[in-house]
Scaffold this motif. Structure first.
Motif, PDB file in Angstrom:
ATOM      1  N   ALA A   1       0.839  -1.208   0.000  1.00 25.37           N
ATOM      2  CA  ALA A   1       0.000   0.000   0.000  1.00 25.37           C
ATOM      3  C   ALA A   1       0.870   1.253   0.000  1.00 25.37           C
ATOM      4  O   ALA A   1       0.576   2.215  -0.723  1.00 25.37           O
ATOM      5  CB  ALA A   1      -0.927  -0.007   1.214  1.00 25.37           C
ATOM      6  N   GLN A   2       1.941   1.239   0.765  1.00 24.10           N
ATOM      7  CA  GLN A   2       2.844   2.394   0.786  1.00 24.10           C
ATOM      8  C   GLN A   2       3.475   2.602  -0.584  1.00 24.10           C
ATOM      9  O   GLN A   2       3.567   3.731  -1.069  1.00 24.10           O
ATOM     10  CB  GLN A   2       3.926   2.201   1.845  1.00 24.10           C
ATOM     11  CG  GLN A   2       4.886   3.373   1.911  1.00 24.10           C
ATOM     12  CD  GLN A   2       6.018   3.151   2.893  1.00 24.10           C
ATOM     13  OE1 GLN A   2       6.212   2.063   3.415  1.00 24.10           O
ATOM     14  NE2 GLN A   2       6.784   4.198   3.123  1.00 24.10           N
ATOM     15  N   HIS A   3       3.902   1.512  -1.209  1.00 24.69           N
ATOM     16  CA  HIS A   3       4.508   1.629  -2.529  1.00 24.69           C
ATOM     17  C   HIS A   3       3.499   2.161  -3.545  1.00 24.69           C
ATOM     18  O   HIS A   3       3.828   3.022  -4.362  1.00 24.69           O
ATOM     19  CB  HIS A   3       5.084   0.287  -2.983  1.00 24.69           C
ATOM     20  CG  HIS A   3       5.815   0.374  -4.272  1.00 24.69           C
ATOM     21  ND1 HIS A   3       7.021   1.026  -4.393  1.00 24.69           N
ATOM     22  CD2 HIS A   3       5.506  -0.075  -5.511  1.00 24.69           C
ATOM     23  CE1 HIS A   3       7.426   0.972  -5.653  1.00 24.69           C
ATOM     24  NE2 HIS A   3       6.524   0.307  -6.343  1.00 24.69           N
ATOM     25  N   CYS A   4       2.286   1.670  -3.487  1.00 28.11           N
ATOM     26  CA  CYS A   4       1.252   2.112  -4.429  1.00 28.11           C
ATOM     27  C   CYS A   4       0.888   3.580  -4.235  1.00 28.11           C
ATOM     28  O   CYS A   4       0.491   4.247  -5.187  1.00 28.11           O
ATOM     29  CB  CYS A   4      -0.004   1.250  -4.273  1.00 28.11           C
ATOM     30  SG  CYS A   4       0.190  -0.426  -4.872  1.00 28.11           S
ATOM     31  N   ALA A   5       1.007   4.052  -3.002  1.00 26.25           N
ATOM     32  CA  ALA A   5       0.640   5.440  -2.703  1.00 26.25           C
ATOM     33  C   ALA A   5       1.621   6.442  -3.315  1.00 26.25           C
ATOM     34  O   ALA A   5       1.273   7.607  -3.519  1.00 26.25           O
ATOM     35  CB  ALA A   5       0.556   5.648  -1.196  1.00 26.25           C
ATOM     36  N   GLU A   6       2.818   5.990  -3.607  1.00 26.11           N
ATOM     37  CA  GLU A   6       3.825   6.868  -4.199  1.00 26.11           C
ATOM     38  C   GLU A   6       3.697   6.845  -5.714  1.00 26.11           C
ATOM     39  O   GLU A   6       3.541   5.797  -6.311  1.00 26.11           O
ATOM     40  CB  GLU A   6       5.234   6.398  -3.805  1.00 26.11           C
ATOM     41  CG  GLU A   6       5.479   6.421  -2.329  1.00 26.11           C
ATOM     42  CD  GLU A   6       5.460   7.826  -1.740  1.00 26.11           C
ATOM     43  OE1 GLU A   6       5.910   8.775  -2.421  1.00 26.11           O
ATOM     44  OE2 GLU A   6       4.985   7.969  -0.603  1.00 26.11           O
TER      45      GLU A   6
END
Length: 97
Positions: free
Chosen positions: A11-16
């Motif tokens: 989720a963190q990676h997708c948010a960037e």
């Protein structure tokens, strides 16, 4: 490493957003992002986890990232180091005692 850990890292990676940078390796980096992301989705959607083929692919992707990220700077380096960490976390799920 739990599924929750992987889900949070994913989720963190997708948010960037995709970083803005110029590199002769941009295409290769995009491919590495796609492959590691695919492994994350597969892992999260498959109760059995990663198969041997995906484990090998992840190892190769991490090696490639090691070769390519040192020449990046700023946001682009942060993005790909986070991607590498996601790959490492996925590999950690495959380690069985």
């Amino acid at each position: 490493m739990t599924r929750t850990d992987i889900a949070e890292a994913w989720a963190q990676h997708c948010a960037e957003g995709w970083p803005r940078f110029s590199s002769p390796h941009e295409g290769q980096l995009m491919t590495l992002d796609t492959v590691i992301s695919g492994c994350a989705v597969f892992y999260l959607d498959t109760p059995e986890g990663l198969d041997e083929q995906r484990i090998g692919i992840l190892k190769d992707c991490i090696d490639d990232l090691d070769d390519l990220t040192s020449e990046l700077d700023g946001d682009s380096q942060t993005y790909f180091l986070r991607l590498r960490q996601l790959g490492e976390r996925l590999l950690a799920t495959a380690i069985r005692p």
